[in-house]
Design a protein around this motif. Structure first.
Motif, PDB file in Angstrom:
ATOM      1  N   SER A 148      -1.431 -30.063   5.850  1.00 23.16           N
ATOM      2  CA  SER A 148      -2.883 -29.957   5.620  1.00 23.16           C
ATOM      3  C   SER A 148      -3.640 -30.935   6.507  1.00 23.16           C
ATOM      4  CB  SER A 148      -3.215 -30.261   4.163  1.00 23.16           C
ATOM      5  OG  SER A 148      -2.348 -29.577   3.308  1.00 23.16           O
ATOM      6  N   ARG A 149      -3.242 -32.201   6.452  1.00 22.39           N
ATOM      7  CA  ARG A 149      -3.948 -33.217   7.246  1.00 22.39           C
ATOM      8  C   ARG A 149      -3.747 -32.994   8.732  1.00 22.39           C
ATOM      9  NH1 ARG A 149      -2.888 -36.299   2.831  1.00 22.39           N
ATOM     10  NH2 ARG A 149      -4.881 -36.697   1.835  1.00 22.39           N
ATOM     11  N   LEU A 150      -2.618 -32.379   9.084  1.00 21.79           N
ATOM     12  CA  LEU A 150      -2.340 -32.095  10.490  1.00 21.79           C
ATOM     13  C   LEU A 150      -3.406 -31.170  11.095  1.00 21.79           C
ATOM     14  CD1 LEU A 150      -0.256 -32.487  12.756  1.00 21.79           C
ATOM     15  CD2 LEU A 150       0.967 -30.494  11.856  1.00 21.79           C
ATOM     16  N   GLN A 151      -4.072 -30.377  10.257  1.00 22.99           N
ATOM     17  CA  GLN A 151      -5.095 -29.459  10.771  1.00 22.99           C
ATOM     18  C   GLN A 151      -6.358 -30.206  11.198  1.00 22.99           C
ATOM     19  OE1 GLN A 151      -3.910 -26.518  11.279  1.00 22.99           O
ATOM     20  NE2 GLN A 151      -2.095 -27.191  10.131  1.00 22.99           N
ATOM     21  N   ALA A 152      -6.539 -31.422  10.650  1.00 24.27           N
ATOM     22  CA  ALA A 152      -7.755 -32.178  10.955  1.00 24.27           C
ATOM     23  C   ALA A 152      -7.737 -32.617  12.410  1.00 24.27           C
ATOM     24  CB  ALA A 152      -7.870 -33.383  10.033  1.00 24.27           C
ATOM     25  N   GLY A 153      -8.668 -32.127  13.181  1.00 29.46           N
ATOM     26  CA  GLY A 153      -8.742 -32.488  14.589  1.00 29.46           C
ATOM     27  C   GLY A 153      -7.837 -31.659  15.484  1.00 29.46           C
ATOM     28  N   ALA A 154      -7.089 -30.704  14.910  1.00 26.83           N
ATOM     29  CA  ALA A 154      -6.212 -29.852  15.736  1.00 26.83           C
ATOM     30  C   ALA A 154      -7.015 -28.747  16.422  1.00 26.83           C
ATOM     31  CB  ALA A 154      -5.094 -29.250  14.886  1.00 26.83           C
ATOM     32  N   LEU A 155      -8.291 -28.650  16.113  1.00 23.40           N
ATOM     33  CA  LEU A 155      -9.202 -27.681  16.732  1.00 23.40           C
ATOM     34  C   LEU A 155      -8.678 -26.243  16.642  1.00 23.40           C
ATOM     35  CD1 LEU A 155     -10.417 -29.647  19.910  1.00 23.40           C
ATOM     36  CD2 LEU A 155     -11.417 -29.562  17.635  1.00 23.40           C
ATOM     37  N   GLY A 156      -8.048 -25.935  15.531  1.00 21.30           N
ATOM     38  CA  GLY A 156      -7.617 -24.556  15.309  1.00 21.30           C
ATOM     39  C   GLY A 156      -6.472 -24.107  16.193  1.00 21.30           C
TER      40      GLY A 156
END
Lengths: 345, 482
Positions: A148-156
């Motif tokens: 979940s946190r890995l998605q933060a800032g991964a820009l989709g």
């Protein structure tokens, strides 16, 4: 209010089968911000929206990724709760999914955390068109990797976020803004010293030779601290101007750079600046690439300038390899937002 | 990869002798015995070798050596973990990091400290206290547990609701990869370029790398903290009172619940003054400025009274606050006195489900004929049932494990998860399949491959071994119980 999960999954399946990349978007407020331009065919998530579940006394809300932030915030306001990370709404069209993908958080971040800190779980469609539910709807969950946190800032770039579970907080009972005339260096020193005191500080910024501090919390504590800290007492407008980038500092076409650094790193002279996050985030206008940056700091081109070249600093080779391999583990065919984060990703 | 190991113990030992001083390599079985398990002693295994490096360079050299020889590596901090995550691999190296115990830098103005992984959780707070600062997460084992282990498990504590878990309190970690490279994740600022690998590594149970340095965020020590203790004549009333505190817009620093059996055990042990006849006791700690704490204490007293509290007491001094907490903090050893062994579970549940879940646990207690005391981090929904059994009786051990498994499955069924802060390790592998789909488990496996293609880091823990991953070197299926 619609559930388009099956539709989105079918789109991803087709994109993967044809190795045909997609540019994920919802409110389309940030395609020219944060990352590089992505020229792929748009995949629209904006209609996949709506609050799914909200338990005020659990401090947890679940919503589809395309839910506009004002819609979410008005549901929370009915129970006097807020998104603690103060995300920019960009005219009301910014969505929860985009906010997480870009990891955008407002002035309270050093004290109340970022969207990355608030996320408890996500539903995600990966590059094999599988729907994954990771994390959960409870405050503590350490089963499996923290996808979940890995998605933060991964820009989709790791998948299509379709649903998000978030921790929320009660609205502060009282707030008070204090302002002081001082130089940037004096302001950095003051911000760091004030942040070491056990006081209800939730904002510290400097712009146009003025330091602004925000107190928020129990009315008694805010009143008492304000009387001790002095300064000019103002309304809270500066914080929404920072949050929405509507402050005159952000106007105009000059490239806008964001410097992420230790809060007590020295002020870098020679470029127009606005300091936020108690010193940990510094906005720079104009040409910043040639500046002498503090050790361990990271510079990225947030808005404007050439967005077809890299907009953030290079990674060391080990990190780059790990990030590329991680990307491949979610998106083997490379269909999600190619080039948005880095040209090579 | 399914072939027998391409190395002998002797070859491995001689390679490690070239890296480490003699006293840092433990080769004989008897000296290895203290390393055979972590805090969950139901699972034991001896490694081939125990390595106790004194420098990061030695850690890196060991990792490079093990990568070359394809030897499994299990990292260990203080060994206080509760999921057998640090149980050695029988064909591998147990990498003990306790000698890396220096606090390298304290930066009070930035509110950070840079420490080595073997530094204990509490000693960070002690070292920074002269600056008026402390480190937020405080697991009950904080006197002994190491920060490296806290990162591996994403440890919590009683203050999570307000101050977050380990993942919320880190700025950066230095990690040695499975291939033996040294890499820094995170940065001195709040954001870093690219993916948030630090978040991914936090709580990854030593499966993605070995942490060799940690930069933690520090918080200002609150001006004052006071605790309200309240007894209730039903779990439901206590649970509702917790919800009412949150609904009133108050975020307590700590909010703990104990059921009747836990209250009695704790009271016998600590003489904290808990009401022995209560069905549930709440401890609610408020911290902040004096004005704020006075305001919130008054509000919480009112809420608890209106919620039917049968006893109410507010700490008037730090000594009284410490006494009220002493009972809760010693609940585990207190239960330990009531039974030869206890088995601590760690599910998290939506708080609204607590009375239902405790009723179910009571039913299971009858079914399995084993007593169970419950302590509950009520603020964040993390429930620790303590199942009492006799480890000397194999049949009771089996019953305790089945009882525990049913509790975890119940936690998932009510919308929660199988582990809030202790980790999956070896213990909860079977329950991973009740929380996650095959596709989700495959994604986890692919992440593992991205970091550790040869699957030598803590193999057989954290995520279940799926058929797709044939080369994954499985642990022996049977474990010694003790």
């Amino acid at each position: 209010m619609a559930d388009l999960l099956a539709h989105l999954q079918a789109h991803v399946r087709e994109a993967a089968a044809n190795a045909s990349p997609v540019a994920i978007r919802a409110g389309n407020t940030k395609s020219h911000l944060v990352g590089r331009y992505c020229h792929a065919r748009p995949l629209d998530v904006g209609d996949h929206r709506g609050v799914i579940d909200y338990q005020p006394d659990e401090l947890v809300i679940s919503a589809r990724a395309g839910t506009p932030l004002p819609e979410l915030e008005s549901v929370l306001a009915e129970h006097n709760q807020v998104l603690p990370f103060e995300p920019p709404r960009y005219g009301g069209r910014a969505t929860l999914g985009g906010t997480l993908a870009c990891n955008l958080s407002g002035p309270a971040r050093p004290w109340l955390g970022s969207v990355r800190d608030a996320v408890l779980g996500v539903q995600l469609i990966n590059g094999e068109a599988q729907v994954l539910n990771v994390g959960g709807k409870v405050m503590k969950n350490v089963a499996g990797y923290d996808v979940s946190r890995l998605q933060a800032g991964a820009l989709g770039t790791l998948g299509v976020i379709t649903q998000i579970h978030l921790k929320v907080l009660p609205r502060a009972q009282a707030t008070q803004t204090l302002a002081y005339e001082m130089t940037a260096s004096q302001a950095l020193e003051t911000m760091c010293s004030r942040a070491r005191e056990p006081r209800p500080l939730t904002g510290a910024c400097w712009v146009n030779n003025r330091l602004f501090l925000r107190l928020a919390g129990a009315a008694s504590a805010v009143r008492h601290t304000a009387s001790q800290w002095g300064g000019e007492q103002l309304d809270d407008e500066i914080w929404s101007q920072l949050r929405e980038m509507s402050h005159p500092f952000f106007a105009g076409k000059a490239p806008l750079w964001r410097l992420s650094t230790a809060p007590n790193a020295p002020h870098c002279e020679g470029v127009e600046q606005c300091i936020d996050w108690g010193g940990a985030q510094r906005w720079l206008r104009g040409e910043a690439r040639s500046l002498d940056l503090p050790r361990g700091a990271h510079l990225s081109l947030f808005a404007g300038g050439d967005r077809d070249t890299e907009v953030r600093g290079a990674l060391d080779p080990v990190q780059q390899r790990l990030q590329q391999r991680l990307k491949k583990s979610f998106d083997p065919a490379g269909i999600f937002n190619p080039g948005r984060l880095y040209s090579w990703m | 990869m399914n072939a027998p190991p391409a190395f002998s113990k002797q070859a491995l030992a001689s390679a490690l002798r070239a890296i480490l001083p003699a006293e840092c390599l433990v080769e004989d079985k008897e000296s290895q015995r203290p390393f055979e398990c972590d805090g969950l002693s139901l699972y034991r295994e001896l490694p081939l070798l125990v390595a106790l490096p004194e420098t990061v360079e030695q850690v890196q050299a060991i990792m490079q050596c093990c990568h070359r020889l394809q030897v499994p590596v299990v990292a260990r901090g203080s060994g206080t973990g509760l999921c057998a995550g640090a149980m050695p691999h029988p064909e591998g190296v147990l990498l003990g990091l306790s000698k890396l115990n220096a606090i390298m830098e304290i930066d009070p103005q930035a509110r950070t400290a840079r420490v080595q992984p073997g530094v204990t959780n509490l000693s960070i707070s002690e070292a920074v206290a002269p600056h008026g600062l402390y480190y937020g997460p405080d697991p009950s084992s904080q006197i002994a547990c190491s920060i490296g282990g806290n990162v591996a498990e994403n440890s919590g504590g009683v203050h999570c609701l307000k101050y977050g878990l380990t993942v919320h309190n880190l700025l950066s970690v230095e990690m040695i990869t499975a291939q033996g490279e040294r890499v820094e994740l995170g940065s001195s600022g709040l954001d870093s370029p690219g993916y948030d690998l630090m978040a991914l590594v936090t709580g990854s149970e030593g499966l993605l790398g070995v942490v060799t340095a940690v930069t933690v965020k520090l918080l200002p020590l609150p001006e004052v903290a006071r605790v309200v203790m309240a007894g209730f004549d039903s779990v439901r009333a206590a649970g509702d009172a917790v919800g009412a505190v949150i609904a009133a817009g108050i975020i307590p620093a700590g909010l703990e619940m104990m059921d009747a059996l836990a209250v009695q055990a704790a009271e016998d042990f600590a003489h904290a003054g808990y009401p022995r006849d209560a069905q549930a006791v709440l401890l609610c700690e408020l911290d902040g400025t004096e004005q704020e704490v006075d305001q919130h204490i008054a509000a919480v007293e009112r809420i608890f009274t209106e919620g039917g509290a049968t006893t109410l007491r507010v700490s008037a001094s730090d000594a009284e606050r410490a006494l009220l907490w002493k009972g809760r903090k010693s609940a585990f050893p207190a239960v330990g006195r009531m039974s030869p062994d206890y088995y601590c579970m760690d599910g998290t549940i939506p708080r609204s489900q607590v009375s239902h879940v405790l009723e179910e646990i009571s039913r299971l207690s009858t079914k399995y004929q084993l007593r169970c005391a419950n302590v509950f981090h009520a603020g964040d929904g993390n429930l620790h049932p303590l199942i009492m059994f006799d480890g000397g009786c194999a049949e009771q051990v089996a019953r305790a494990e089945q009882f525990g498994a049913e509790i975890l499955e119940l936690s998932v069924a009510v919308g929660g998860c199988i582990t809030g802060e202790h980790g999956v390790g070896l213990e909860k592998l079977a329950q991973m399949e009740s929380q996650f789909s095959i596709a989700e488990l495959h994604q986890f496996e692919d992440i593992k491959h991205a970091f550790d293609p040869a699957l030598t880091l803590n193999p057989g823990k954290g995520i279940p071994i799926l058929k797709r991953c044939q080369e994954y070197r499985a642990l022996p299926r049977k474990h010694q119980h003790g």
